[in-house]
Design a protein around this motif. Sequence first.
Motif: not given
Length: 446
Positions: A83-86
């Motif tokens: 996961r990276r941000g959204t």
Amino acid sequence: MSATASAAAGERAEYRVWALSGIPEVRQGDDIAKLIASAEPGLADGDVVIVTSKIVSKAEGRLMRADDREAAIDAETVRVVARRGTLRIVENRQGLVMAAAGVDASNTPAGTVLLLPEDPDASARAIRAGLREILGVNVGVIVTDTFGRPWRSGLTDVAIGAAGVRVLDDLRGGTDAYGNPLSATIVATADELAAAGDLVKGKAAGRPVAVVRGLPHVVDPGTADDAEEGARALVRRAQDDMFRLGTSEAIREAVTQRRTVRAFTDAPVDPGAVRRAVVAAVTAPAPHHTTPWRFVLLESEESRVRLLDAMRDAWIADLRRDGKSEESIAKRIRRGDVLRQAPYLIVPCLVMDGSHSYGDPRRDGAEREMFVVAMGAGVQNLLVALAGERLGSAWVSSTMFCRDVVREVLGLPAGWDPMGVVAVGRPAEEPRPRPERDAGAFVEVR
């Protein structure tokens, strides 16, 4: 579009790929095979038909109302990989690891999203059977979707469903042009065909189907599609995936998956793996820019037995002074079996080099506690790194109760304080699931 290359025998190797025109907007209930047959009635045996998953999903009614795309992604997600941000890379219900679980909000009416086919291999088999029935031809079918890839920029189409196609070409056991043995070469033929089709279909040209001609050797001449594994064979099994998690997810899992292991196999421990774990251990925080950790590695059976025998004798003497019965003593001594059964032992030691002396019991006590805390951080780093090497461990306090004995047996300097012993080895069994603890029970906010 065609591609050529020089064949080994000097003949020209060639295939042709083209996109079909005339495929209308697909709606639920449409027969994809009929639409393809109408657009290209000239299909021949050995052709490979490349079909964009989006039209398959539409035909199969995989369009759903979803004002919140994130909620739809949640519903299709089996496991979050990174996961990276959204942005989320996840494993979806089909077993595919991809961005957003394959949930697509493009080229669909507002307020709707398109999910991937429920069983892309079954979809491919149905299209193949339909084309065989309508046109009397034996073709391969590949259902594709667009993927990003680790270590590479840009997107490409890959096969998520297949029927009648050799999805993997296993060249192991053969030799190259120089006679060198091929020991690891397995070609993802279905993915290469998917990418070739994407070159002519395009992403927004309204041409969702392509045909590859000239590679009949990749098409199965039979008709027993139900026995095929299809594109699922392209999905790497969890136990074979060396990159199963994103970076932050892997770090968190490494910490939480560190478990105390008390039963080991007889498999030897790689000394290099232990040394890599020590490198991680000594990155722990420490007071005054010191390095208060030392790790004594007991790699020989003789050194382990000699230490454990001496510790056992010291423990028995302590228990007898406590007035324990011989039966009670024997029972307690058996607790040390975890160390005797381990194929490798590590004795972490604390050194106080660089510590400050205040001549004040309160501050001197706090000074030592700082170093002890740093020791614990180093050992935790060690245990987590060992878990990352697929090694189980158990940190046992026993050497702290007979430090003089340990120093004498191992020939350690007087200033080295043994801080327990770590048993290391391959776990004999999977640890039982550990329920997640509620952080709120351990937190006070001021």
